[in-house]
Design a protein around this motif. Structure first.
Motif, PDB file in Angstrom:
ATOM      1  N   THR A   1       0.828  -1.195   0.000  1.00 55.38           N
ATOM      2  CA  THR A   1       0.000   0.000   0.000  1.00 55.38           C
ATOM      3  C   THR A   1       0.863   1.246   0.000  1.00 55.38           C
ATOM      4  N   LEU A   2       0.694   2.050  -1.009  1.00 52.55           N
ATOM      5  CA  LEU A   2       1.336   3.359  -1.057  1.00 52.55           C
ATOM      6  C   LEU A   2       0.257   4.402  -0.790  1.00 52.55           C
ATOM      7  N   GLU A   3       0.613   5.399  -0.015  1.00 54.30           N
ATOM      8  CA  GLU A   3      -0.364   6.427   0.319  1.00 54.30           C
ATOM      9  C   GLU A   3       0.242   7.799   0.081  1.00 54.30           C
ATOM     10  N   ILE A   4      -0.560   8.698  -0.489  1.00 55.50           N
ATOM     11  CA  ILE A   4      -0.096  10.050  -0.808  1.00 55.50           C
ATOM     12  C   ILE A   4      -0.649  11.030   0.209  1.00 55.50           C
ATOM     13  N   LYS A   5       0.240  11.869   0.760  1.00 56.10           N
ATOM     14  CA  LYS A   5      -0.196  12.931   1.664  1.00 56.10           C
ATOM     15  C   LYS A   5       0.347  14.258   1.152  1.00 56.10           C
ATOM     16  N   ARG A   6      -0.530  15.224   0.989  1.00 61.69           N
ATOM     17  CA  ARG A   6      -0.118  16.503   0.417  1.00 61.69           C
ATOM     18  C   ARG A   6       0.358  17.458   1.503  1.00 61.69           C
ATOM     19  N   LEU A   7       1.452  18.142   1.213  1.00 62.54           N
ATOM     20  CA  LEU A   7       1.999  19.164   2.120  1.00 62.54           C
ATOM     21  C   LEU A   7       1.726  20.548   1.540  1.00 62.54           C
ATOM     22  N   HIS A   8       1.433  21.492   2.423  1.00 63.28           N
ATOM     23  CA  HIS A   8       1.364  22.906   2.032  1.00 63.28           C
ATOM     24  C   HIS A   8       2.683  23.547   2.425  1.00 63.28           C
ATOM     25  N   LEU A   9       3.519  23.825   1.428  1.00 63.48           N
ATOM     26  CA  LEU A   9       4.890  24.254   1.721  1.00 63.48           C
ATOM     27  C   LEU A   9       5.087  25.762   1.601  1.00 63.48           C
ATOM     28  N   ALA A  10       4.258  26.434   0.846  1.00 64.81           N
ATOM     29  CA  ALA A  10       4.441  27.883   0.667  1.00 64.81           C
ATOM     30  C   ALA A  10       3.289  28.403  -0.176  1.00 64.81           C
ATOM     31  N   SER A  11       3.245  29.729  -0.277  1.00 64.58           N
ATOM     32  CA  SER A  11       2.477  30.330  -1.367  1.00 64.58           C
ATOM     33  C   SER A  11       3.369  31.387  -1.996  1.00 64.58           C
ATOM     34  N   LEU A  12       3.086  31.684  -3.241  1.00 64.32           N
ATOM     35  CA  LEU A  12       3.865  32.707  -3.935  1.00 64.32           C
ATOM     36  C   LEU A  12       2.955  33.422  -4.927  1.00 64.32           C
TER      37      LEU A  12
ATOM     38  N   VAL B   1       7.137  35.365  -1.740  1.00 65.39           N
ATOM     39  CA  VAL B   1       6.947  34.043  -1.143  1.00 65.39           C
ATOM     40  C   VAL B   1       6.564  34.163   0.333  1.00 65.39           C
ATOM     41  N   VAL B   2       5.505  33.460   0.698  1.00 63.91           N
ATOM     42  CA  VAL B   2       5.213  33.224   2.113  1.00 63.91           C
ATOM     43  C   VAL B   2       5.604  31.779   2.356  1.00 63.91           C
ATOM     44  N   ASN B   3       6.699  31.609   3.071  1.00 67.97           N
ATOM     45  CA  ASN B   3       7.319  30.287   3.102  1.00 67.97           C
ATOM     46  C   ASN B   3       7.061  29.571   4.413  1.00 67.97           C
ATOM     47  N   ARG B   4       7.150  28.254   4.348  1.00 65.50           N
ATOM     48  CA  ARG B   4       7.111  27.423   5.545  1.00 65.50           C
ATOM     49  C   ARG B   4       8.328  26.504   5.500  1.00 65.50           C
ATOM     50  N   SER B   5       8.736  26.082   6.673  1.00 63.00           N
ATOM     51  CA  SER B   5       9.801  25.089   6.666  1.00 63.00           C
ATOM     52  C   SER B   5       9.168  23.722   6.397  1.00 63.00           C
TER      53      SER B   5
ATOM     54  N   PHE C   1      13.519  26.688  -7.956  1.00 64.76           N
ATOM     55  CA  PHE C   1      13.737  27.014  -6.540  1.00 64.76           C
ATOM     56  C   PHE C   1      12.562  26.660  -5.642  1.00 64.76           C
ATOM     57  N   ASP C   2      11.361  26.499  -6.230  1.00 68.63           N
ATOM     58  CA  ASP C   2      10.190  26.178  -5.416  1.00 68.63           C
ATOM     59  C   ASP C   2       9.923  24.666  -5.368  1.00 68.63           C
ATOM     60  N   HIS C   3      10.839  23.872  -5.898  1.00 69.77           N
ATOM     61  CA  HIS C   3      10.681  22.410  -5.870  1.00 69.77           C
ATOM     62  C   HIS C   3      11.858  21.691  -5.200  1.00 69.77           C
ATOM     63  N   CYS C   4      12.994  22.362  -5.150  1.00 68.85           N
ATOM     64  CA  CYS C   4      14.159  21.743  -4.503  1.00 68.85           C
ATOM     65  C   CYS C   4      14.760  22.671  -3.450  1.00 68.85           C
TER      66      CYS C   4
END
Ligand SMILES: [Zn+2]
Length: 220
Positions: free
Chosen positions: A2-13, A53-57, A82-85
């Motif tokens: 079973t693989l499961e996907i969980k979405r993260l909210h990492l930033a907005s720009l 950018v409003v960033n999150r760690s 820069f917004d993916h790595c």
């Protein structure tokens, strides 16, 4: 299995259309641990200012899933914008699965050094095209947004599969209408290659498509 996907909210720009765009990464849990697809925003302050950018760690985002960076055994970067790595350096213990063409593009086109992803001793697993990363977890080479862009296929228990599309399409609209000439700036560095890649992933008929910069899902 079973693989499961969980979405993260990492930033907005501030997106190319002047609106706020989300930046999503994804955790894929599997019986042996967890994989992170894209690490969020990082880089020089000038770039973060330009994109409002409003960033999150990424560590804070993982904490919401009761996880920490140490729980991530492997990172896949869809591409090296820069917004993916941007927070790859948080995962110094992990290998980074990247298309070889993408790392070459980044090193060729941009004056480094880029400590946030190309840090000393960064362990890249360089891929040449489609590849299986783990059972049920594959990358599909989708050049066009960038030269070495890749999407991620996640196969669950049922017959269908989920697609983490990265920036191969910013929004459901670009995914639905690859023939359109009305592309947002930045969607395609090579329009013909981009169209061919979107046609290809559509022809695979993913059950659900997850976007990095849009919160809606597209169902088969
Ligand atoms: Zn991008």
């Amino acid at each position: 299995m079973t693989l499961e996907i969980k979405r993260l909210h990492l930033a907005s720009l501030q997106g190319v259309d002047g609106r706020r765009w989300p930046v999503h990464g994804f955790v894929v849990t599997h019986p042996g641990g967890a994989v992170l697809v894209d690490t969020g925003v990082g880089g020089p302050q000038r770039v973060l200012d330009d994109w409002r950018v409003v960033n999150r760690s990424v560590a804070d985002a993982l904490a919401e899933l009761d996880m920490s960076p140490a729980d991530i055994g492997l990172v896949i970067n869809t591409h090296l914008h820069f917004d993916h790595c941007g927070q790859n350096a948080v995962f110094k213990h992990a290998p980074f699965y990247v298309q070889r063409a993408e790392l070459n593009r980044m090193r060729r086109d941009s004056a480094g050094p880029y400590e946030w992803f190309d840090f000393m001793n960064a362990r890249f697993e360089l891929l040449d095209g489609d590849a299986e990363v783990l059972p049920g977890l594959e990358v599909v080479a989708t050049p066009g947004h960038t030269e070495g862009h890749q999407c991620v296929v996640v196969r669950g228990d049922d017959a269908g599969f989920d697609l983490l599309i990265g920036d191969a399409a910013y929004t459901p609209r670009q995914y639905a209408e690859p023939a359109s000439d009305d592309l947002p700036p930045g969607q395609a560095s090579d329009v013909e290659a981009w169209r061919e890649s979107v046609r290809r992933i559509r022809s695979l008929r993913p059950g659900t498509v997850h976007f990095c910069h849009h919160t809606d899902l597209v169902h088969g």
